[in-house]
Design a protein around this motif. Structure first.
Motif, PDB file in Angstrom:
ATOM      1  N   GLN A 368       0.835  -1.218   0.000  1.00  0.00           N
ATOM      2  CA  GLN A 368       0.000   0.000   0.000  1.00  0.00           C
ATOM      3  C   GLN A 368       0.862   1.256   0.000  1.00  0.00           C
ATOM      4  N   HIS A 371       2.661   1.762  -3.345  1.00  0.00           N
ATOM      5  CA  HIS A 371       1.774   2.275  -4.394  1.00  0.00           C
ATOM      6  C   HIS A 371       1.445   3.749  -4.147  1.00  0.00           C
ATOM      7  N   GLU A 372       1.246   4.076  -2.883  1.00  0.00           N
ATOM      8  CA  GLU A 372       0.951   5.471  -2.545  1.00  0.00           C
ATOM      9  C   GLU A 372       2.117   6.371  -2.966  1.00  0.00           C
ATOM     10  N   ARG A 375       2.270   6.808  -6.656  1.00  0.00           N
ATOM     11  CA  ARG A 375       1.260   7.785  -7.125  1.00  0.00           C
ATOM     12  C   ARG A 375       1.751   9.219  -6.888  1.00  0.00           C
ATOM     13  N   CYS A 383       3.975  10.043 -14.901  1.00  0.00           N
ATOM     14  CA  CYS A 383       3.722   8.594 -14.903  1.00  0.00           C
ATOM     15  C   CYS A 383       4.779   7.884 -15.741  1.00  0.00           C
ATOM     16  N   TRP A 387       2.273   4.227 -19.450  1.00  0.00           N
ATOM     17  CA  TRP A 387       1.098   4.238 -18.572  1.00  0.00           C
ATOM     18  C   TRP A 387      -0.221   4.175 -19.351  1.00  0.00           C
ATOM     19  N   PHE A 392      -3.602   0.616 -15.462  1.00  0.00           N
ATOM     20  CA  PHE A 392      -3.875   1.708 -14.511  1.00  0.00           C
ATOM     21  C   PHE A 392      -4.544   2.911 -15.192  1.00  0.00           C
ATOM     22  N   TYR A 393      -4.435   2.945 -16.512  1.00  0.00           N
ATOM     23  CA  TYR A 393      -4.977   4.072 -17.274  1.00  0.00           C
ATOM     24  C   TYR A 393      -6.499   3.991 -17.299  1.00  0.00           C
ATOM     25  N   ASP A 395      -7.405   6.155 -14.612  1.00  0.00           N
ATOM     26  CA  ASP A 395      -7.678   6.758 -13.298  1.00  0.00           C
ATOM     27  C   ASP A 395      -6.517   6.719 -12.310  1.00  0.00           C
ATOM     28  N   ASP A 396      -5.701   5.673 -12.437  1.00  0.00           N
ATOM     29  CA  ASP A 396      -4.694   5.438 -11.401  1.00  0.00           C
ATOM     30  C   ASP A 396      -3.313   5.847 -11.919  1.00  0.00           C
ATOM     31  N   THR A 397      -2.918   7.064 -11.573  1.00  0.00           N
ATOM     32  CA  THR A 397      -1.617   7.536 -12.055  1.00  0.00           C
ATOM     33  C   THR A 397      -0.501   6.948 -11.196  1.00  0.00           C
ATOM     34  N   ARG A 398       0.486   6.429 -11.867  1.00  0.00           N
ATOM     35  CA  ARG A 398       1.610   5.824 -11.144  1.00  0.00           C
ATOM     36  C   ARG A 398       2.914   6.097 -11.850  1.00  0.00           C
TER      37      ARG A 398
END
Ligand code: CDP
Length: 560
Positions: A368, A371-372, A375, A383, A387, A392-393, A395-398
């Protein structure tokens, strides 16, 4: 910043900067700054404070980067190559085979290990159009690569380790399964790529076609093939198995094929990708009251992910293709070591439901937090370039396509002085070491010795423990001590697998884990382990029957 005597030896042998005469010219503290300075060098001016944060978590051994980072990064005479794990493509042409061999040499020189999936190679005996001759096949190719590993010392310090995978429907699979039974291919781990279709054929007792390029060469009984694998693993520890469809199922960038791993199996990668590793030292994350220090864990994970991510940019890559593929997904492999130390400190047995729950909690928390951080890094630095093609595309930018990997941590754990390597249980609480120079002497787990002292266990009882190589069923050892201090061979294979499954839940890459079996275990037990691994959703499994390979460390003097 201090290492134990043994840790210092590992540091000096493997990682310290040496002069042209091979003399050590660097302290551990200086090496920590070398790594931290290099990792912080890619930060903006206002972010140079990270140098201090990196050196604090590494210097205190809270976070331990893996071997190539220590051995290469920031050194004037080494390529700044931080990756331990590489996967290269081999195509079905002589040109490609030798091209990949050359690329392998470049990776070994820079300190990494390589995995290949050989399923694209035509089987032995197939026609070669240009010469009208017969193809040498997969096993011959592995022999060539294996021999070449002896030529190039990996990073100048160890022989190159490789992983060879062959999918279960390849016509040469039978020879491949048996390839290590004669004791050869010592630089290779081999694994069979097991598909879901094969598992279905196995369950239904069906014939299984061996196919190349759409041509069926022959059909074999799925059950017999399965037994052949377990018989070979019973005899020599190889092959392992990898559930190949699961790699693809969890592929963060599904357009890039994912059917291969690095040498020890913990890092699935697409051809050309590399990954750098580092481990959180869980032995440092437990408070004196046995509770986990989640605040320390969170801050350490955050700093560690930033460190690893920075090194992707500070790195010098052995080949342009590897640079491009690695920077496209920016995978990092943060893991853990000293899991068993942490369990012992918390008073929990490795083979208990509570122990597994605690291990799961720690791993989940690491994931967790990682990943945080990824982000947050995406917000700050962008990203990973692939990406938009990732799961993850949009919504979840990483910043990183994958973050968590549990490595074997063979060298770095020895340096840090944990008792359990990676997520493995401790090898044994005590054993008798036979040496030519000093004769026989007893080696005890320090954690075990401490606990025995608290309980007033006598010297005679301890000597008996060393003689037997275990404290199980030794009179004079309190039940509570015996419950917690189980070595790899004291733990039932199902409990090894249950722990692997629990930890794997929170690891998007994979885990390096050995399922230890007693020398008396039959091939049928190995088949049961494989089935259990499949049912529990593992990505792969490696079993090791005590004494099945030469050179195994013997547990207990009497069991030689
Ligand atoms: O402790 P250390 O950082 O040296 O490495 P490890 O966790 O034992 O191994 C991690 C990965 O490094 C392996 O899975 C391989 O990809 C690579 N490795 C290698 O290429 N050659 C070795 N002799 C040992 C490890």
């Amino acid at each position: 910043m201090r290492l134990s005597d043994n840790g210092q030896k590992v540091f000096e042998a493997r990682y310290a900067q040496k002069n042209e005469n091979g003399e050590i010219i660097e302290t551990f503290e200086q090496a920590v700054f070398r790594l931290s300075r290099t990792a912080a060098s890619v930060e903006d001016e206002e972010n140079k404070v990270w140098e201090e944060k990196f050196s604090s978590v590494i210097g205190d051994l809270l976070f331990i980067p893996s071997t190539p980072i220590w051995a290469n990064i920031g050194k004037p005479d080494r390529p700044w190559q931080p990756g331990a794990c590489f996967v290269l493509a081999v195509e079905d042409s002589l040109d490609s085979m030798y091209q990949t061999l050359k690329e392998t040499a470049a990776v070994f020189k820079s300190g990494g290990g390589v995995g290949y999936n050989f399923s694209t190679i035509r089987p032995k005996g197939a026609l070669v159009q240009s010469t009208k001759g017969k193809a040498s096949g997969v096993v011959e190719l592995i022999k060539l690569y294996d021999a070449s590993s002896n030529m190039v010392m990996q990073g100048g310090v160890r022989r190159g380790a490789s992983m060879g995978i062959l999918n279960v429907d390849h016509p040469e699979i039978i020879d491949f399964i048996k390839a290590k039974m004669d004791g050869s291919l010592t630089n290779f781990n081999i694994s069979v790529g097991i598909t879901d279709a094969f598992m279905e054929a196995l369950e239904n007792g069906e014939e299984w076609p061996l196919v190349f390029n759409g041509d069926t060469y022959e059909s074999v009984s799925a059950i017999e093939l399965w037994q052949l694998i377990s018989n070979a693993a019973h005899a020599c520890g190889d092959p392992g198995i990898i559930f190949i469809d699961r790699l693809q199922q969890y592929n963060p960038v599904p357009g890039n094929p994912l059917d291969c791993t690095n040498p020890c199996g913990e890092q699935p990668l697409s051809p050309g990708e590399s990954c750098l590793l580092g481990s959180i030292n869980l032995a440092k994350m437990i408070n004196p009251d046995g509770q986990a220090n989640f605040d320390l864990l969170a801050s350490t994970v955050g700093t560690a992910i930033r460190f690893l991510d920075n090194l992707i940019d500070a790195a010098q890559y052995p080949l342009p293709l590897i640079e491009e593929s690695t920077k496209a997904t920016r995978k990092v492999g943060l893991g853990l070591t000293g899991l068993h130390d942490a369990l012992i400190m918390a008073g929990l047995a490795y083979d208990s439901a509570e122990g597994r729950e605690f291990a799961g909690q720690l791993t989940q928390y690491i994931q967790q937090q990682a990943h945080e951080t990824s982000r947050e890094l995406a917000k700050e630095k962008g990203c990973f370039p692939a990406w938009e093609e990732s799961i993850f595309y949009p919504d979840d930018t990483r910043r990183n396509a994958a973050c968590i990997t549990i490595a074997p941590t063979g060298s770095v754990t020895a340096m840090a002085g944990c008792e359990g390597y990676g997520m493995e249980p401790i090898f044994a609480v005590a054993y008798t070491k036979n040496t030519n120079v000093a004769g026989d002497f007893e080696v005890f787990s320090p954690l075990f010795l401490d606990e025995c002292k608290k309980h007033g266990v006598t010297e005679e009882v301890l000597a008996e423990v060393a003689r037997q190589g275990t404290c199980q069923n030794v009179s004079g050892i309190p039940e509570d001590v015996a419950r917690i201090f189980k070595g790899a061979q004291d733990i039932d294979n199902t409990d090894h697998i249950l722990m692997q499954a629990e930890v794997q839940k929170y690891v998007e890459n994979a885990v390096s884990k050995t399922i230890n079996l007693p020398s008396t275990a039959t091939p049928e037990v190995i088949e049961e382990c494989y089935l259990m691994a499949y049912r529990l959703g593992l990505k792969g499994i490696t079993v090791f029957r005590d004494g099945c390979k030469k050179g195994t460390v013997t547990v207990g003097k009497d069991k030689k």
